[in-house]
Design an enzyme around this catalytic site. Structure first.
Site, PDB file in Angstrom:
ATOM      1  N   GLU A  11       0.901  -1.277  -0.016  1.00 34.69           N
ATOM      2  CA  GLU A  11      -0.029  -0.104  -0.012  1.00 34.69           C
ATOM      3  C   GLU A  11       0.984   1.291  -0.177  1.00 34.69           C
ATOM      4  OE1 GLU A  11      -3.579   2.315   2.821  1.00 34.69           O
ATOM      5  OE2 GLU A  11      -3.050   0.042   2.733  1.00 34.69           O
ATOM      6  N   GLU A  53       5.175   5.310   3.124  1.00 38.05           N
ATOM      7  CA  GLU A  53       4.513   6.723   3.551  1.00 38.05           C
ATOM      8  C   GLU A  53       5.517   7.736   3.691  1.00 38.05           C
ATOM      9  OE1 GLU A  53       2.559   9.500   3.897  1.00 38.05           O
ATOM     10  OE2 GLU A  53       1.136   8.176   4.286  1.00 38.05           O
ATOM     11  N   ASP A 105      10.279   7.899  -0.690  1.00 41.90           N
ATOM     12  CA  ASP A 105       9.425   7.939  -1.865  1.00 41.90           C
ATOM     13  C   ASP A 105       8.657   6.705  -2.442  1.00 41.90           C
ATOM     14  OD1 ASP A 105       9.262   8.491  -4.931  1.00 41.90           O
ATOM     15  OD2 ASP A 105       9.079  10.294  -4.163  1.00 41.90           O
ATOM     16  N   ASP A 110      -3.973  11.974  -2.633  1.00 40.87           N
ATOM     17  CA  ASP A 110      -4.403  13.429  -2.946  1.00 40.87           C
ATOM     18  C   ASP A 110      -4.657  13.750  -4.217  1.00 40.87           C
ATOM     19  OD1 ASP A 110      -4.313  16.475  -3.203  1.00 40.87           O
ATOM     20  OD2 ASP A 110      -2.665  16.548  -1.793  1.00 40.87           O
ATOM     21  N   LYS A 159      -7.185  21.076  -8.464  1.00 38.95           N
ATOM     22  CA  LYS A 159      -7.032  22.223  -9.597  1.00 38.95           C
ATOM     23  C   LYS A 159      -6.301  21.732 -10.788  1.00 38.95           C
ATOM     24  CE  LYS A 159      -6.798  25.760  -6.007  1.00 38.95           C
ATOM     25  NZ  LYS A 159      -5.888  26.683  -5.421  1.00 38.95           N
ATOM     26  N   ASP A 167     -12.752   9.555  -2.694  1.00 38.29           N
ATOM     27  CA  ASP A 167     -13.845  10.021  -2.650  1.00 38.29           C
ATOM     28  C   ASP A 167     -14.102  11.235  -3.595  1.00 38.29           C
ATOM     29  OD1 ASP A 167     -11.957  11.539  -1.392  1.00 38.29           O
ATOM     30  OD2 ASP A 167     -13.363  12.026   0.393  1.00 38.29           O
ATOM     31  N   GLU A 171     -13.895   8.401   6.010  1.00 36.02           N
ATOM     32  CA  GLU A 171     -15.034   7.801   4.931  1.00 36.02           C
ATOM     33  C   GLU A 171     -16.204   8.029   5.516  1.00 36.02           C
ATOM     34  OE1 GLU A 171     -15.535   4.076   2.036  1.00 36.02           O
ATOM     35  OE2 GLU A 171     -13.877   4.169   3.550  1.00 36.02           O
TER      36      GLU A 171
END
Length: 236
Positions: A64, A89, A116, A139, A143, A175, A215
């Site tokens: 993950e 992470e 990374d 993320d 925009k 989401d 969530e």
């Protein structure tokens, strides 16, 4: 290693899909780095891994990227003891929280990189070694001028495909409806992948993915969540 000086590891400087958020670690997270990193932590600079050797057994491997504070990843490791889990992470408080909770739950089938993700995939994860890849609520960079920062792009999916075993699964969730559509548009053209729900269809949340507090809050506000499940085709 001093937890106060613990920083993510990097090897290159591409356009990144994240920013390092400032965050203060709790005393528990600091103690977890001091006492548990040697158990759960893996360094980018350890190089290419033999995953059976890393975990001390032969088992399906789930990776993950971007596990946040790690609550769902820890739960999955507890609930699926027949599988081994690798989390990646860059945010120290999240890593500290995960390894702290994993130690409390006596989790043994979990390893963590604070680096990374592209570097880890390139330098540490063997080809054809993963049974499931997970990317939950990345993320969205909503925009338009920031869309190029989204981690889900064709080169990224190609890299994940290289690491997956035949029959392995790519599981993404978001989401943000626009990002869900973007994910679908990126994944669908890959002829090596089958959409488990059918062409251009989203999947139901599988039971193994816990519903996060974030969530649940979104559901109360009427926000949707979209899951995508694609399987790497078996070699012909």
């Amino acid at each position: 290693m001093d937890p106060l000086e613990f920083k993510p590891e990097y090897k290159r400087k591409p356009i990144r899909s994240y920013v390092i958020r400032s965050g203060r670690m709790t005393d528990g997270q600091k103690k977890a780095f001091a006492s548990q990193w040697q158990t759960y932590g893996v360094s980018l600079f350890d190089g290419m891994q033999s995953l059976p050797q890393l975990f001390g057994r032969q088992a399906p491997v789930v990776l993950e990227i971007g596990f946040g504070m790690g609550d769902s990843l820890c739960s999955m490791a507890v609930n699926e003891p027949d599988k081994d889990f690798i989390g990646i992470e860059v945010h120290p408080p999240g890593v500290g929280c995960l390894i702290n909770n994993a130690a409390k739950a006596e989790v043994e089938n979990l390893r963590v990189y604070m680096a990374d993700a592209i570097d880890v995939l390139d330098d540490c994860i063997p080809d054809n070694s993963l049974d499931r890849f997970q990317l939950y609520f990345p993320d969205p960079w909503h925009k338009k001028k920031h869309n190029k920062r989204r981690i889900v792009q064709p080169p990224f999916v190609a890299k994940i495909l290289q690491k997956l075993k035949p029959g392995g699964v790519i599981h993404m969730a978001t989401d943000w409806e626009a990002y869900a559509e973007h994910m679908m548009e990126v994944l669908s053209p890959f002829t090596e992948l089958d959409n488990q729900a059918g062409e251009y269809c989203f999947s139901e949340r599988p039971e193994y993915r816990p519903v996060t507090k974030f969530e649940k809050r979104g559901e109360r506000l009427g926000h949707g969540v979209w899951d995508l499940l694609f399987t790497k085709k078996e070699s012909e």
